[in-house]
Design a protein around this motif. Structure first.
Motif, PDB file in Angstrom:
ATOM      1  N   ILE A   1      -9.225  -9.585   3.464  1.00  0.00           N
ATOM      2  CA  ILE A   1     -10.519 -10.259   3.632  1.00  0.00           C
ATOM      3  C   ILE A   1     -11.641  -9.394   3.086  1.00  0.00           C
ATOM      4  O   ILE A   1     -12.546  -9.879   2.395  1.00  0.00           O
ATOM      5  CB  ILE A   1     -10.753 -10.599   5.121  1.00  0.00           C
ATOM      6  N   THR A   2     -11.578  -8.098   3.351  1.00  0.00           N
ATOM      7  CA  THR A   2     -12.597  -7.180   2.839  1.00  0.00           C
ATOM      8  C   THR A   2     -12.572  -7.151   1.320  1.00  0.00           C
ATOM      9  O   THR A   2     -13.621  -7.167   0.664  1.00  0.00           O
ATOM     10  CB  THR A   2     -12.365  -5.766   3.390  1.00  0.00           C
ATOM     11  N   LEU A   3     -11.399  -7.107   0.749  1.00  0.00           N
ATOM     12  CA  LEU A   3     -11.281  -7.055  -0.707  1.00  0.00           C
ATOM     13  C   LEU A   3     -11.765  -8.354  -1.348  1.00  0.00           C
ATOM     14  O   LEU A   3     -12.436  -8.329  -2.384  1.00  0.00           O
ATOM     15  CB  LEU A   3      -9.819  -6.798  -1.098  1.00  0.00           C
ATOM     16  N   PHE A   4     -11.435  -9.469  -0.725  1.00  0.00           N
ATOM     17  CA  PHE A   4     -11.866 -10.756  -1.282  1.00  0.00           C
ATOM     18  C   PHE A   4     -13.388 -10.868  -1.264  1.00  0.00           C
ATOM     19  O   PHE A   4     -14.011 -11.277  -2.241  1.00  0.00           O
ATOM     20  CB  PHE A   4     -11.235 -11.906  -0.503  1.00  0.00           C
ATOM     21  N   SER A   5     -14.000 -10.526  -0.139  1.00  0.00           N
ATOM     22  CA  SER A   5     -15.455 -10.616  -0.051  1.00  0.00           C
ATOM     23  C   SER A   5     -16.123  -9.593  -0.957  1.00  0.00           C
ATOM     24  O   SER A   5     -17.214  -9.830  -1.477  1.00  0.00           O
ATOM     25  CB  SER A   5     -15.921 -10.430   1.396  1.00  0.00           C
TER      26      SER A   5
ATOM     27  N   PRO B   1      -4.758  -4.432  -7.691  1.00  0.00           N
ATOM     28  CA  PRO B   1      -3.741  -4.592  -6.647  1.00  0.00           C
ATOM     29  C   PRO B   1      -2.791  -3.399  -6.558  1.00  0.00           C
ATOM     30  O   PRO B   1      -2.256  -3.111  -5.482  1.00  0.00           O
ATOM     31  CB  PRO B   1      -2.995  -5.859  -7.072  1.00  0.00           C
ATOM     32  N   ALA B   2      -2.570  -2.729  -7.676  1.00  0.00           N
ATOM     33  CA  ALA B   2      -1.700  -1.549  -7.649  1.00  0.00           C
ATOM     34  C   ALA B   2      -2.270  -0.492  -6.714  1.00  0.00           C
ATOM     35  O   ALA B   2      -1.549   0.120  -5.917  1.00  0.00           O
ATOM     36  CB  ALA B   2      -1.539  -0.977  -9.060  1.00  0.00           C
TER      37      ALA B   2
ATOM     38  N   ILE C   1     -13.422  -9.618 -10.068  1.00  0.00           N
ATOM     39  CA  ILE C   1     -12.401 -10.662 -10.086  1.00  0.00           C
ATOM     40  C   ILE C   1     -11.030 -10.004  -9.898  1.00  0.00           C
ATOM     41  O   ILE C   1     -10.136 -10.558  -9.257  1.00  0.00           O
ATOM     42  CB  ILE C   1     -12.443 -11.492 -11.393  1.00  0.00           C
ATOM     43  N   GLY C   2     -10.902  -8.782 -10.409  1.00  0.00           N
ATOM     44  CA  GLY C   2      -9.681  -8.017 -10.172  1.00  0.00           C
ATOM     45  C   GLY C   2      -9.541  -7.620  -8.720  1.00  0.00           C
ATOM     46  O   GLY C   2      -8.456  -7.660  -8.139  1.00  0.00           O
TER      47      GLY C   2
ATOM     48  N   LEU D   1      -4.709 -10.041  -2.382  1.00  0.00           N
ATOM     49  CA  LEU D   1      -3.355 -10.496  -2.069  1.00  0.00           C
ATOM     50  C   LEU D   1      -2.376  -9.341  -1.892  1.00  0.00           C
ATOM     51  O   LEU D   1      -1.334  -9.508  -1.256  1.00  0.00           O
ATOM     52  CB  LEU D   1      -2.842 -11.423  -3.180  1.00  0.00           C
ATOM     53  N   ALA D   2      -2.717  -8.176  -2.453  1.00  0.00           N
ATOM     54  CA  ALA D   2      -1.771  -7.057  -2.448  1.00  0.00           C
ATOM     55  C   ALA D   2      -1.406  -6.580  -1.041  1.00  0.00           C
ATOM     56  O   ALA D   2      -0.211  -6.397  -0.754  1.00  0.00           O
ATOM     57  CB  ALA D   2      -2.323  -5.906  -3.288  1.00  0.00           C
TER      58      ALA D   2
END
Length: 427
Positions: free
Chosen positions: A67-71, A246-247, A370-371, A377-378
């Motif tokens: 959630i943090t990464l998406f926002s 994501p890596a 966007i990355g 998802l990672a």
């Protein structure tokens, strides 16, 4: 005789050519990124504790990180546009305040829903800070030292993560995870330094003046990053970061849990305080990886530097996930941190060098974030795989992300030595 004297003259150290204003921009961006890391990575350090206290599954725990990464992806793209309109410095101050306040709010969370809301709002500042800070430094530092500068800035992430691990090792056993989040309000004090010491880049001021002189000549900035002249850079730059971000997050969101989880769950079986020491060693290696990447990128070029780091990371992570001996885990921790983190130091300069000033921050915010959105998802993917195969084996998925990043890199130009003002001549 004069030529002989010239040959004997000691070459002037590169850092002596940097002005005080340029250093101020760098320190502000680096400190902002370090404190950003401190706030954001606190959650990864308390995942194991929260999983036990709130009876969370690995998938749910990973979702909170996601959630943090998406926002942050949304925040980075948003503040890229904001930076192009109101300035890099103002945007930087706003983002620092946002992530500081909502980190502290996490300490008040009574359930998963509340924590998810606060982590999501925190992410807006996290994503925006990198965009504003990286463009600020890219536009103030000379082309021949831009890679080094961004390496130093990115090194702030390792410092922030390192401090977070050290603070967590002390605070968690004594006062618990809530107090750890309350400490996250401290970074807000950085705004006073930024306001007093940091100035907007001259290249941005000149571009604003040009827009005012011809207000109808420009449309909404965002769509300009899809113009034919820069479309390839936008598309493949995004694909590269969609793979490599994501890596990183798949690896470092779960490394604390891998180290602290019992062998029966595919973990290394270290005590939580002991695992913090291993994480600190890893972040020392990460700092050297960031700084070294910048130097290599200025020497060999951006693409060779990325290739070296991604190949070694793709090989090393699956091996590290199978280690169980504490001594070997400690020995390889700095090496994993060096290569697994270091390539992030190149994105700021690399993206900046592809786009003109009028859309630079917008492009930076969109491409990088966007990355980051994809990287949300990672933690879920790794968390799900950990439930099936154990944490160590699940980390091997990172190698696939690294390979995908290398493929996208092949379609991007080498930008070593690009002068940003030259790009604007064709804007």
């Amino acid at each position: 005789m004069e030529s002989l004297a010239a040959e004997c003259t000691v070459k002037r150290a590169w850092y002596k050519d940097i002005t005080s204003s340029q250093w101020s921009s760098l320190w502000a961006a680096m400190a902002g990124w370090a404190l950003d890391a401190f706030d954001v990575m606190l959650y990864t350090l308390v995942i194991t504790t929260l999983m036990k206290e709130w009876s969370l599954s690995p998938v749910v725990a990973g979702s909170l990180a996601s959630i943090t990464l998406f926002s942050s992806a949304f925040g980075g793209a948003l503040f890229g546009i904001v930076s192009d309109y109101v300035g890099r410095v103002r945007a930087l101050m706003i983002t620092v305040i946002i992530y500081s306040i909502f980190t502290a709010m996490c300490g008040f969370a009574q359930n998963v829903i509340q924590l998810a809301i606060f982590r999501g709002l925190l992410g807006l500042g996290m994503g925006g800070e990198w965009t504003a800070g990286s463009v600020l430094v890219s536009e103030t530092w000379p082309a021949e030292h831009r890679g080094k500068a961004m390496g130093i800035v990115q090194g702030g992430w390792a410092i922030g993560y390192l401090v977070a691990a050290g603070v967590a090792a002390i605070v968690l056993p004594l006062w618990g995870w809530r107090v750890l989040f309350f400490i996250g309000i401290i970074p807000a004090a950085l705004v006073f330094y930024i306001r007093a010491k940091v100035k907007e880049p001259e290249i941005w001021k000149e571009n604003v003046a040009k827009k005012k002189a011809a207000p109808k000549s420009k449309g909404f900035t965002f769509w300009a990053i899809f113009k034919p002249s820069v479309l390839r850079y936008t598309v493949f730059g995004s694909l590269m970061i969609i793979a490599t971000s994501p890596a990183y997050w798949g690896l470092f969101a779960w490394i604390p849990s891998f180290l602290a989880s019992p062998p029966a769950q595919g973990g290394a079986g270290l005590a939580i305080v002991k695992s913090m020491v291993w994480i600190m060693a890893m972040q020392v290696g990460a700092w050297f990886g960031y700084v070294t990447f910048g130097t290599i990128a200025d020497w060999l070029g951006r693409k060779p530097a990325f290739s070296i780091y991604l190949v070694i990371t793709g090989i090393l992570v699956p091996i590290y996930g199978q280690l169980r001996d504490p001594s070997m885990l400690l020995i390889f921790a700095p090496v994993l941190g060096f290569f697994g983190s270091g390539y992030f130091a190149g994105f700021g300069a690399f993206i900046s060098e592809m786009f003109p000033t009028s859309i630079r921050a917008t492009a930076q915010g969109f491409i990088y974030n966007i990355g980051r959105g994809a990287s949300a998802l990672a933690p879920i993917i790794i968390g799900y795989a950990a439930g099936l195969w154990g944490f160590g084996s699940a980390l091997a998925i990172i190698a696939i992300f690294c390979l995908a990043g290398l493929i996208a890199l092949c379609f991007l130009p080498e930008t070593k030595g690009v002068v940003l003002a030259t790009l604007d001549e064709n804007d």
